[in-house]
Motif scaffolding. Structure first.
Motif, PDB file in Angstrom:
ATOM      1  N   ASP A  94     -63.279 122.975  10.740  1.00 17.06           N
ATOM      2  CA  ASP A  94     -61.636 121.666  11.076  1.00 17.06           C
ATOM      3  C   ASP A  94     -61.154 121.868  11.704  1.00 17.06           C
ATOM      4  O   ASP A  94     -60.867 123.291  12.415  1.00 17.06           O
ATOM      5  CB  ASP A  94     -61.258 121.320   9.819  1.00 17.06           C
ATOM      6  CG  ASP A  94     -60.479 122.112   9.004  1.00 17.06           C
ATOM      7  OD1 ASP A  94     -60.595 123.556   9.584  1.00 17.06           O
ATOM      8  OD2 ASP A  94     -60.527 121.979   8.007  1.00 17.06           O
ATOM      9  N   ARG A  95     -59.658 121.340  12.337  1.00 10.04           N
ATOM     10  CA  ARG A  95     -59.231 121.301  13.271  1.00 10.04           C
ATOM     11  C   ARG A  95     -57.870 122.730  13.015  1.00 10.04           C
ATOM     12  O   ARG A  95     -57.841 123.021  13.956  1.00 10.04           O
ATOM     13  CB  ARG A  95     -58.392 119.923  13.596  1.00 10.04           C
ATOM     14  CG  ARG A  95     -57.185 120.109  14.611  1.00 10.04           C
ATOM     15  CD  ARG A  95     -56.661 118.386  14.851  1.00 10.04           C
ATOM     16  NE  ARG A  95     -55.706 118.502  13.940  1.00 10.04           N
ATOM     17  CZ  ARG A  95     -55.596 117.322  13.606  1.00 10.04           C
ATOM     18  NH1 ARG A  95     -55.043 116.719  14.531  1.00 10.04           N
ATOM     19  NH2 ARG A  95     -54.707 116.810  12.386  1.00 10.04           N
ATOM     20  N   GLU A  96     -57.368 122.657  11.728  1.00 13.78           N
ATOM     21  CA  GLU A  96     -56.812 123.693  11.107  1.00 13.78           C
ATOM     22  C   GLU A  96     -57.587 124.982  10.901  1.00 13.78           C
ATOM     23  O   GLU A  96     -57.009 125.840  12.113  1.00 13.78           O
ATOM     24  CB  GLU A  96     -56.506 123.082  10.153  1.00 13.78           C
ATOM     25  CG  GLU A  96     -55.428 121.810   9.773  1.00 13.78           C
ATOM     26  CD  GLU A  96     -56.085 120.619   9.776  1.00 13.78           C
ATOM     27  OE1 GLU A  96     -57.631 120.590   9.441  1.00 13.78           O
ATOM     28  OE2 GLU A  96     -55.835 119.747   9.446  1.00 13.78           O
ATOM     29  N   SER A  97     -58.909 125.267  11.090  1.00 18.30           N
ATOM     30  CA  SER A  97     -59.639 126.008  11.128  1.00 18.30           C
ATOM     31  C   SER A  97     -59.245 126.705  12.909  1.00 18.30           C
ATOM     32  O   SER A  97     -59.315 128.468  12.838  1.00 18.30           O
ATOM     33  CB  SER A  97     -60.736 126.435  10.572  1.00 18.30           C
ATOM     34  OG  SER A  97     -61.108 126.101   9.130  1.00 18.30           O
ATOM     35  N   GLU A  99     -57.390 125.480  14.686  1.00 19.73           N
ATOM     36  CA  GLU A  99     -56.715 126.051  14.941  1.00 19.73           C
ATOM     37  C   GLU A  99     -56.039 127.403  14.849  1.00 19.73           C
ATOM     38  O   GLU A  99     -54.648 128.169  15.371  1.00 19.73           O
ATOM     39  CB  GLU A  99     -55.245 125.477  15.083  1.00 19.73           C
ATOM     40  CG  GLU A  99     -55.626 123.812  15.642  1.00 19.73           C
ATOM     41  CD  GLU A  99     -55.278 123.494  17.590  1.00 19.73           C
ATOM     42  OE1 GLU A  99     -54.518 124.368  17.627  1.00 19.73           O
ATOM     43  OE2 GLU A  99     -55.733 122.869  18.571  1.00 19.73           O
ATOM     44  N   SER A 100     -56.421 127.799  14.116  1.00 20.25           N
ATOM     45  CA  SER A 100     -55.811 129.705  13.375  1.00 20.25           C
ATOM     46  C   SER A 100     -56.237 130.101  13.919  1.00 20.25           C
ATOM     47  O   SER A 100     -55.340 131.544  14.589  1.00 20.25           O
ATOM     48  CB  SER A 100     -56.300 129.054  11.667  1.00 20.25           C
ATOM     49  OG  SER A 100     -55.505 128.164  11.305  1.00 20.25           O
ATOM     50  N   GLU A 101     -57.750 130.135  14.086  1.00 19.24           N
ATOM     51  CA  GLU A 101     -58.833 131.250  15.615  1.00 19.24           C
ATOM     52  C   GLU A 101     -58.016 131.112  16.144  1.00 19.24           C
ATOM     53  O   GLU A 101     -57.525 132.112  16.936  1.00 19.24           O
ATOM     54  CB  GLU A 101     -59.635 130.854  15.541  1.00 19.24           C
ATOM     55  CG  GLU A 101     -60.757 130.841  14.125  1.00 19.24           C
ATOM     56  CD  GLU A 101     -60.817 132.017  13.632  1.00 19.24           C
ATOM     57  OE1 GLU A 101     -60.485 133.232  14.041  1.00 19.24           O
ATOM     58  OE2 GLU A 101     -59.987 131.732  12.043  1.00 19.24           O
ATOM     59  N   GLN A 103     -53.909 130.602  17.157  1.00 23.55           N
ATOM     60  CA  GLN A 103     -52.928 130.985  17.220  1.00 23.55           C
ATOM     61  C   GLN A 103     -53.814 132.979  17.227  1.00 23.55           C
ATOM     62  O   GLN A 103     -52.743 133.662  16.936  1.00 23.55           O
ATOM     63  CB  GLN A 103     -52.719 131.159  15.748  1.00 23.55           C
ATOM     64  CG  GLN A 103     -51.721 129.096  15.909  1.00 23.55           C
ATOM     65  CD  GLN A 103     -51.126 129.125  16.680  1.00 23.55           C
ATOM     66  OE1 GLN A 103     -50.329 130.293  16.929  1.00 23.55           O
ATOM     67  NE2 GLN A 103     -50.824 128.309  18.293  1.00 23.55           N
ATOM     68  N   ARG A 187     -59.434 124.620  22.685  1.00 24.12           N
ATOM     69  CA  ARG A 187     -60.454 124.444  22.038  1.00 24.12           C
ATOM     70  C   ARG A 187     -61.496 123.150  22.980  1.00 24.12           C
ATOM     71  O   ARG A 187     -60.323 122.463  23.698  1.00 24.12           O
ATOM     72  CB  ARG A 187     -60.375 123.702  21.098  1.00 24.12           C
ATOM     73  CG  ARG A 187     -61.233 123.572  19.461  1.00 24.12           C
ATOM     74  CD  ARG A 187     -61.611 122.203  18.462  1.00 24.12           C
ATOM     75  NE  ARG A 187     -62.117 121.769  17.865  1.00 24.12           N
ATOM     76  CZ  ARG A 187     -62.348 121.236  16.877  1.00 24.12           C
ATOM     77  NH1 ARG A 187     -61.038 120.494  16.054  1.00 24.12           N
ATOM     78  NH2 ARG A 187     -63.314 120.852  16.067  1.00 24.12           N
ATOM     79  N   GLN A 190     -63.445 118.394  20.681  1.00 20.73           N
ATOM     80  CA  GLN A 190     -64.176 117.734  19.102  1.00 20.73           C
ATOM     81  C   GLN A 190     -65.255 119.570  19.383  1.00 20.73           C
ATOM     82  O   GLN A 190     -65.960 118.899  18.350  1.00 20.73           O
ATOM     83  CB  GLN A 190     -64.885 116.901  18.698  1.00 20.73           C
ATOM     84  CG  GLN A 190     -63.499 116.153  19.223  1.00 20.73           C
ATOM     85  CD  GLN A 190     -62.192 116.043  18.703  1.00 20.73           C
ATOM     86  OE1 GLN A 190     -62.333 116.946  17.443  1.00 20.73           O
ATOM     87  NE2 GLN A 190     -61.574 115.707  19.504  1.00 20.73           N
ATOM     88  N   ARG A 192     -66.745 123.458  18.465  1.00 18.57           N
ATOM     89  CA  ARG A 192     -66.092 124.382  17.514  1.00 18.57           C
ATOM     90  C   ARG A 192     -66.302 125.613  18.922  1.00 18.57           C
ATOM     91  O   ARG A 192     -66.132 127.175  18.189  1.00 18.57           O
ATOM     92  CB  ARG A 192     -67.595 124.879  16.638  1.00 18.57           C
ATOM     93  CG  ARG A 192     -67.686 123.968  15.516  1.00 18.57           C
ATOM     94  CD  ARG A 192     -68.312 124.406  14.525  1.00 18.57           C
ATOM     95  NE  ARG A 192     -69.606 124.875  14.585  1.00 18.57           N
ATOM     96  CZ  ARG A 192     -70.698 124.176  14.285  1.00 18.57           C
ATOM     97  NH1 ARG A 192     -70.770 122.688  14.476  1.00 18.57           N
ATOM     98  NH2 ARG A 192     -71.831 124.289  15.159  1.00 18.57           N
TER      99      ARG A 192
END
Length: 754
Positions: A94-97, A99-101, A103, A187, A190, A192
């Protein structure tokens, strides 16, 4: 009827406030555009300067190249703990995942490892202290200057010592900062896919670093994944041991509490599990019910037997069923038969008859005794039934009290049992998860993979010359426009009629157009005669018309013309005004009362002829100082010879008699006086005239200066008829005063051309 007309008029002409607001905003925009248009040279100069400077800077910028590698974050390749258990949630795309990658890719820790691995400290592009200073390389200049100061004067070299920072560590930190500044990860829409971008001066180096970042991210991700699995397995083992201990402890607590409270359970005849005290209570209640039924039955039979006995009847079932009573009844029957037989054979006193009767009486007595004994036995059975019932009631009450106590203990026992059951369920769940994790331990593939390696770019990504120049041009236009609007804002010069009205409360009685800088007063007065239909001549006639419109209804016979400061064109306006009025057939006299810097004689070409000062000193007569213009009803009284104290001459009574004499022969007297804020001459003369008009040089004289001049004239009682705007650039004036200046100027020019 007037009321109806007023209502209809208000209904048809009442402005809508929204429309008026829109019109006001539109007028403000048009006025601002007019300001910019009038100062277009300033805007153009700023635009050219900024574009040239930007072009020079852009040409000095070294090209930079951006290489891109693409990473696909796909958890389907190796999903770890996909059930998202409480111990370790699975990887969600998802978006949070994502964005975490991102970072993680751009983290300082990963950047530091790559800086060491690629030895970027030795590359001048990332180490500013090794870079060659250039015109726009501020970092290189700063680093070189700091190093020079440290080597020569020791300045700045103690900072690291005082703070305990190693100089090499400081350089490494700056290299990491430069590396992180040129590294980015975003990203793709939308999807992956994460695009890793690296910008460098060398396109090959940019591609190598972008690929190195992507590969190191995958390796680091896999290492972290394995370490996380090991930590999870270790934690699960510890947790399983803790849960087993907790389950054993909770089950042991249940049994200990059961033994301490006697809450034992057994199965009844139907296989149901019940507590022992509950079963005893149930059984005793059942026996009590049976005992009550027996006692009731025995009491009923006793009452029936006693009632039959009292009636003399012996039909009670217990009596009838008694063998003793039956035998006694049989004996009674036989004795009765024998008595009857003896009575027929013997007399009443016969011994045999008496003996038979006595035997019959004895048998009947025995029958009654036996019936009494049977009833007494029934009474004893009722008493025993009552005693048994009472005993059972006492036992039931005891069992009820015991059961109530056990019920309160049962609540605590149920809590302990539920806790033991919950611990058992958690234990079973963790054991199942442990088996699943053990089955997946062999999977070591990463959750991400590189789908496109970076290649050396062909075209530079920076500088974007066209975009920079476009932005610079737009910025220059905005800066120039803002500067123009700022200058217009801070400019306090009078430019519109509203400026005059707001500053002084007076109206503008005339707008004199500018006729060029090189036109003299003499040429302008001749232009009025040669071109009577020009807009300049018409402006002078408009001033006359406005000055004649006196609220009292009496046109002024004398008009004083002054200004706030020198150079505003008051003398030229006075001369042209007098000429224009004279051309209308009126007899006009113009007096030059500016004894310090006279201009009227020069305008009309009179030279050094006698004038006002000579008349006031009685060195010349009125006829000597009146100089008539050829072919016009205009007479000029110049200032005359210069004197040392002009104010003293003007303060005398000579002016009053002069104006009285001139009023008898002229329709209008025009007086030119010195500026009111420079000398007090105009304040002395204005008391002798009917009206006063003040000349204001358009877009030059300040509002405060105009207000000061008007205030001084009012203090001495001058009748100020209005303000005359002089040297007005009509095109600019239209931009300040009208919402559609272009249309106004077209109509203005077309009118005077015709």
């Amino acid at each position: 009827m007037p009321m109806n007309i007023q209502t209809e008029r208000g209904r048809s002409t009442a402005p809508d406030w929204t429309m008026s607001m829109f019109v006001g905003q539109r007028d403000d925009v048009i006025r601002s555009l007019g300001h910019i248009k009038r100062r277009w040279r300033l805007v153009l100069a700023i635009l050219v300067a900024v574009v040239l400077a930007t072009t020079f800077i852009v040409l000095q910028m070294p090209p930079r190249y951006t290489a891109e590698a693409k990473i696909l974050v796909d958890p389907r390749s190796a999903r770890f703990l996909e059930e998202q258990t409480p111990t370790m949630p699975g990887m969600l795309v998802d978006r949070e995942s994502i964005e975490s990658e991102i970072q993680i890719i751009t983290s300082r820790q990963l950047a530091a490892r790559l800086v060491d691995r690629l030895n970027l400290i030795e590359i001048p592009e990332f180490n500013a202290e090794l870079a060659t200073p250039s015109f726009i390389n501020v970092a290189a200049w700063t680093a070189q200057a700091r190093a020079y100061l440290e080597r020569t004067f020791g300045i700045g070299g103690d900072t690291e010592v005082e703070t305990g920072i190693d100089p090499d560590a400081r350089i490494r930190s700056k290299v990491i900062d430069a590396f992180s500044k040129n590294l980015s990860a975003v990203r793709e829409g939308q999807s992956r896919v994460i695009t890793v971008s690296m910008t460098a001066k060398n396109p090959v180096r940019a591609a190598e670093i972008a690929n190195a970042v992507s590969e190191y991210y995958l390796v680091d991700h896999l290492d972290n994944k394995l370490a996380q699995r090991r930590r999870t397995s270790k934690w699960l083992e510890q947790r399983l041991a803790e849960l087993k201990t907790a389950v054993a402890a909770s089950e042991r607590a249940v049994e200990d509490y059961r033994r301490a409270t006697g809450l034992f359970e057994t199965q009844d005849d139907f296989g149901r599990v019940q507590r022992l005290d509950t079963q005893q209570l149930t059984k005793t209640n059942s026996e009590l019910i049976d005992a009550r039924a027996d006692r009731t039955h025995l009491e009923a039979k006793l009452r029936e037997a006693e009632a039959s006995r009292s009636r003399g009847q012996e039909d009670v079932p217990e009596v009838i069923s008694s063998n003793v009573v039956a035998q006694l009844r049989a004996q009674e029957t036989r004795a009765t038969q024998r008595v009857a037989d003896l009575q027929s054979d013997y007399g009443p006193r016969h011994p045999r008859l008496i003996a038979a009767e006595n035997e019959l009486v004895e048998i009947r007595t025995n029958i009654k005794k036996e019936i009494a004994r049977i009833i007494a036995g029934m009474r004893n059975e009722v008493a025993r039934a009552r005693a048994r019932e009472s005993a059972l009631e006492t036992a039931v009450k005891q069992f009820e009290r015991k059961t109530a106590d056990q019920n309160s203990r049962q609540i605590r026992l149920n809590e302990l049992a539920r806790e033991a059951e919950a611990n058992q369920q958690i234990l079973e769940q963790f054991m199942s998860q442990t088996k699943q994790i053990a089955a997946r331990q062999a999977l070591q593939e990463p959750d991400s993979r590189i789908i496109a390696y970076a290649e050396p770019p062909v075209t530079p990504s920076w500088p974007k010359k066209q975009l920079i120049l476009l932005v610079a041009a737009l910025g220059a236009l905005m800066l120039g426009s803002a500067l123009v609007l700022f200058l217009e804002r801070v400019n306090s010069a009078v430019r519109t009629e509203s400026d005059v009205e707001e500053a002084t409360g007076l109206r503008v009685v005339g707008v004199i157009p500018s006729m060029g800088r090189r036109r003299s007063g003499a040429s302008l007065t001749r232009a009025i005669v040669k071109h009577p239909s020009s807009h300049f001549a018409e402006a002078m006639r408009s001033v006359h018309t406005s000055l004649l419109m006196d609220p009292s209804g009496t046109p002024p016979k004398s008009i004083l013309i002054t200004s706030a400061y020198p150079g505003e064109g008051k003398s030229t306006v006075a001369a042209c005004f007098a000429r224009a009025v004279a051309d209308q057939g009126l007899r006009v006299a113009i007096i030059d009362a500016d004894l310090r810097r006279p201009q009227i004689a020069k305008i009309f070409g009179l030279g050094d002829k006698p004038g006002l000062s000579d008349l006031l000193l009685r060195q010349a007569s009125l006829q000597d100082v009146l100089h008539a213009e050829k072919g016009a009803t205009l007479c000029v009284i110049p200032s005359g010879s210069k004197k040392s104290a002009p104010a003293n001459l003007l303060a005398g009574d000579g002016l009053s008699s002069l104006f009285a004499k001139l009023s008898e022969h002229f329709d209008l007297i025009v007086v030119d006086t010195p500026p009111v804020l420079v000398v007090s001459d105009a304040l002395l003369v204005c008391r002798h005239v009917d009206s006063t008009a003040m000349i204001v040089r358009w877009n030059d004289t300040g509002r405060e200066d105009v207000l000061k001049g008007v205030r001084q004239l009012r203090e001495v009682g001058a009748n100020i008829r209005g303000i005359i705007l002089n040297v007005v650039k009509m095109r600019d004036y239209a931009g300040y005063s009208y919402s559609k200046p272009n249309a106004y100027m077209r109509a203005y020019s077309r009118y005077y051309r015709s």
